[in-house]
Design a protein around this motif. Structure first.
Motif, PDB file in Angstrom:
ATOM      1  N   PRO A  39      46.879  55.021  60.686  1.00 58.52           N
ATOM      2  CA  PRO A  39      46.536  54.912  58.901  1.00 58.52           C
ATOM      3  C   PRO A  39      44.968  55.164  59.044  1.00 58.52           C
ATOM      4  N   ASP A  40      44.240  55.827  57.600  1.00 59.01           N
ATOM      5  CA  ASP A  40      42.946  56.251  58.279  1.00 59.01           C
ATOM      6  C   ASP A  40      42.083  55.207  58.930  1.00 59.01           C
ATOM      7  N   PRO A 192      49.519  59.617  58.260  1.00 55.16           N
ATOM      8  CA  PRO A 192      49.462  58.265  57.760  1.00 55.16           C
ATOM      9  C   PRO A 192      51.024  57.826  57.410  1.00 55.16           C
ATOM     10  N   MET A 240      59.378  36.226  48.188  1.00 50.31           N
ATOM     11  CA  MET A 240      58.159  36.196  49.308  1.00 50.31           C
ATOM     12  C   MET A 240      57.338  35.158  49.299  1.00 50.31           C
ATOM     13  N   PHE A 253      57.827  40.469  55.661  1.00 50.90           N
ATOM     14  CA  PHE A 253      56.816  41.759  54.895  1.00 50.90           C
ATOM     15  C   PHE A 253      57.460  41.988  54.045  1.00 50.90           C
ATOM     16  N   GLU A 295      58.115  51.015  60.544  1.00 47.85           N
ATOM     17  CA  GLU A 295      56.889  50.210  60.083  1.00 47.85           C
ATOM     18  C   GLU A 295      57.352  48.975  60.431  1.00 47.85           C
ATOM     19  N   PHE A 298      55.324  49.450  64.003  1.00 48.04           N
ATOM     20  CA  PHE A 298      54.303  48.953  63.836  1.00 48.04           C
ATOM     21  C   PHE A 298      52.997  48.192  63.425  1.00 48.04           C
ATOM     22  N   ILE A 299      53.771  47.561  62.667  1.00 43.98           N
ATOM     23  CA  ILE A 299      52.910  46.038  62.008  1.00 43.98           C
ATOM     24  C   ILE A 299      53.671  45.180  63.114  1.00 43.98           C
ATOM     25  N   MET A 302      50.801  46.113  65.345  1.00 42.02           N
ATOM     26  CA  MET A 302      48.819  45.876  64.741  1.00 42.02           C
ATOM     27  C   MET A 302      48.720  44.055  65.267  1.00 42.02           C
TER      28      MET A 302
ATOM     29  N   GLY B 165      47.545  55.488  49.293  1.00 42.52           N
ATOM     30  CA  GLY B 165      47.375  56.156  50.012  1.00 42.52           C
ATOM     31  C   GLY B 165      46.595  56.401  51.490  1.00 42.52           C
ATOM     32  N   GLY B 166      46.944  56.459  52.171  1.00 42.53           N
ATOM     33  CA  GLY B 166      46.646  56.385  53.756  1.00 42.53           C
ATOM     34  C   GLY B 166      46.285  55.322  54.901  1.00 42.53           C
ATOM     35  N   VAL B 167      46.777  54.199  53.848  1.00 41.68           N
ATOM     36  CA  VAL B 167      46.447  52.198  54.071  1.00 41.68           C
ATOM     37  C   VAL B 167      47.606  51.502  55.430  1.00 41.68           C
ATOM     38  N   ASP B 168      47.084  51.506  56.005  1.00 47.37           N
ATOM     39  CA  ASP B 168      47.675  51.031  57.261  1.00 47.37           C
ATOM     40  C   ASP B 168      49.296  49.705  56.456  1.00 47.37           C
ATOM     41  N   PRO B 169      50.291  49.873  57.578  1.00 48.39           N
ATOM     42  CA  PRO B 169      51.328  49.221  56.905  1.00 48.39           C
ATOM     43  C   PRO B 169      51.243  47.354  56.645  1.00 48.39           C
ATOM     44  N   ILE B 170      50.682  47.185  56.903  1.00 45.74           N
ATOM     45  CA  ILE B 170      49.894  45.643  56.884  1.00 45.74           C
ATOM     46  C   ILE B 170      48.887  45.382  55.535  1.00 45.74           C
ATOM     47  N   ARG B 172      48.596  47.539  52.969  1.00 47.76           N
ATOM     48  CA  ARG B 172      49.534  48.275  51.789  1.00 47.76           C
ATOM     49  C   ARG B 172      50.560  46.867  51.195  1.00 47.76           C
ATOM     50  N   ARG B 173      51.093  46.939  52.466  1.00 50.53           N
ATOM     51  CA  ARG B 173      51.655  44.831  51.941  1.00 50.53           C
ATOM     52  C   ARG B 173      50.475  44.340  51.170  1.00 50.53           C
ATOM     53  N   ASP B 177      50.562  42.256  46.880  1.00 49.54           N
ATOM     54  CA  ASP B 177      50.110  41.231  46.490  1.00 49.54           C
ATOM     55  C   ASP B 177      49.104  40.811  45.691  1.00 49.54           C
TER      56      ASP B 177
END
Lengths: 306, 247
Positions: A39-40, A192, A240, A253, A295, A298-299, A302, B165-170, B172-173, B177
């Protein structure tokens, strides 16, 4: 043979308070299409700027085509192509003028290396008299790639070329990279978008200045087996919420219409989830065990690195 | 159209000979999460600018939050929230200053601002960061603050232009929410994204091709209609047929 070698590269900003890269090491083989995925803020741009001699590392060592990024900067600049994430061509020159300018600076001509850019250039050629500042995003991207290629670089660095680009155009861009790779150019590309990992020979997963994983996608996936299930139910919002309530569930997720659920122990997840969710009144349950995708991994990495 | 927050009928915008938005007609209901997809150059940004009261259409009708886009565009601006990755917060103001600045612009009173600022800082868990410059925070946090600020004045509808855009996958979710929560509270969400998995989180999705709306339905309905396993395939089938592109 490796074309890029990075050894313990460290980079900080603001008198050491902001760590951009934390002792990063990796190698890219000659002719490889290598992806830096993160990511950024992961450190992708800092790494690119160090490898293209535009930024000095705090410590560590890096080579491009056997040349040192600190000592041999002038030689490196002649043999690499760099497309920055931010559009950096001359806005007040036309497409044609920008391209000619870059060819001249590198002591070559557009005619001599036209074969390298032809496929991309024909798409923007109808607008060759237009100023670069007046081009659409997609056209700017194509012009920047032409300018990065016109001196026939040995190594091509592309910093987030597909950010903000729609899924169809992204696929076309990667098809184009495949054809450049076939010409023997080593390509390092950052993104990204996790799904682009499958288009690279090898990838490094980068987060907060650290490499979390590095290998081919298949090998990375094989290294991280998970007790993972895809779950779908009629009431997705309630699903969820409910999946977050029980300790047996390590993480959950959303992935499109499904939830990807990791279970803590090696219990039979299908049976457990079915019982747990049915008891809570869920209908239309679909539960299947799945292999993690990039993904998911990656999660997981992280969460482990938090 | 009693309960529709956005209503358009044959909405069109031309630039010279170029028809950027070509007679689009759709409605978005209260509390709905509406995904607005399309390839680069399909006309999304132009349509969105009209709906935000920033651009006058050439022809057709459109009402946003009950206000007419031709005559009441200033009213529209007061009743919507807007967030994009390019325009979000002032980097050289602190978190608290940003909240107060944007809250002020959206017309909150001094007392309201004071209360809402503290509630928001509390809810986002940003006690320790409240007086730090926004520029020093990770992108994911900025996006979350930016979204919260965009709905601080309780708008009827919030426009999100590629918010993740460009945000990490966690993160982003986590961001989604927040979108769900806002929709649950009755705020209509109008969102563009290039992540096709995010299209699945929307109640309904429209896909623009060459200035027109080529498809509009629930994600399940679209997948059924195009015999596709996921939204990525739906998008590819539609956008591949596009004649015009960003080049």
């Amino acid at each position: 043979m490796s074309t890029v070698r990075v050894e313990n590269i460290k980079k900080t900003y603001d008198k050491g308070t902001v760590i951009a890269l934390e002792e990063v090491s990796f190698e890219v083989k000659s002719g490889e299409l290598f992806g830096l995925i993160g990511p950024d803020g992961a450190g992708k741009t800092s790494l690119f700027r160090i490898l293209t001699t535009l930024l000095l590392p705090d410590s560590g060592h890096a080579e491009v085509a056997g040349l040192d990024v600190v000592k041999d900067l002038w030689q490196i600049r002649r043999i690499v192509g760099y497309m920055p994430g931010k559009f950096s061509l001359y806005q007040d020159l036309s497409i044609e003028e920008n391209l000619n300018f870059f060819a001249t600076v590198f002591n070559t001509t557009v005619q001599k290396n036209f074969h390298l850019i032809e496929e991309i250039y024909v798409q923007i050629e109808p607008f060759k008299k237009r100023l670069a500042g007046k081009l659409s995003g997609g056209m700017k991207q194509k012009l920047a790639l032409c300018c990065a290629l016109i001196h026939e670089p040995k190594v091509l660095f592309l910093d987030e070329p597909t950010t903000g680009v729609d899924p169809v155009s992204r696929k076309e861009f990667w098809d184009m990279l495949d054809r450049l790779k076939a010409r023997g150019i080593t390509i390092i590309v950052s993104t990204p978008y996790m799904d682009e990992a499958s288009r690279c020979d090898r990838i490094a997963l980068l987060q907060k200045g650290k490499i979390l994983e590095l290998d081919s996608l298949e090998k990375i996936i094989a290294r991280h087996p998970q007790n993972l299930y895809a779950v779908d139910a009629d009431n997705a919002y309630q699903l969820m919420k409910d999946l977050r309530l029980t300790p047996e569930i390590e993480s959950t997720f959303a992935f499109g219409e499904e939830q990807h659920v990791t279970l803590q122990s090696l219990l039979d997840g299908e049976q457990f989830l079915h019982q747990y969710l049915s008891n809570l009144g869920h209908t239309g349950l679909k539960i299947r065990k799945i292999t993690p995708n990039i993904e998911d991994i990656f999660i997981k990495l992280m969460l482990e690195n938090q | 159209m009693a309960d529709s927050v956005i209503y358009t009928n044959q909405l069109t915008r031309k630039f010279g000979d170029f028809v950027a938005v070509n007679a689009i007609s759709f409605e978005v209901k209260r509390g709905e999460i509406f995904g607005f997809l399309g390839a680069n150059g399909a006309g999304k940004t132009t349509a969105m600018r009209i709906l935000c009261g920033l651009l006058t259409p050439t022809s057709g009708e459109a009402r946003v939050a009950g206000f007419d886009v031709y005559r009441q565009n200033e009213e529209i601006k007061k009743h919507i929230g807007y967030m994009s990755q390019k325009f979000s917060l002032y980097e050289n103001l602190t978190v608290r200053e940003n909240i107060q600045f944007f809250g002020g612009i959206y017309g909150l009173s001094r007392q309201e601002l004071k209360n809402k600022t503290e509630v928001l800082i509390e809810r986002l868990g940003l006690h320790d960061e409240a007086d730090k410059l926004v520029g020093s925070l990770p992108l994911g946090w900025k996006q979350k603050i930016s979204f919260s600020v965009a709905i601080l004045h309780r708008p009827k509808i919030v426009f999100l232009d590629e918010p993740t855009g460009g945000v990490d996958p966690i993160t982003r979710r986590q961001f989604w929410d927040m979108i769900y929560e806002a929709a649950h509270d009755g705020i209509t969400v109008f969102v563009t994204t290039h992540y096709m998995d995010e299209a699945e989180y929307c109640d309904r999705v429209s896909i623009m091709v060459d200035g027109a709306i080529a498809a509009l339905d629930t994600p399940a309905g679209l997948k059924h209609q195009f015999k596709a396993a996921n939204m990525d395939e739906v998008f590819l089938q539609l956008a591949r047929g596009a004649k015009r592109s960003d080049a």
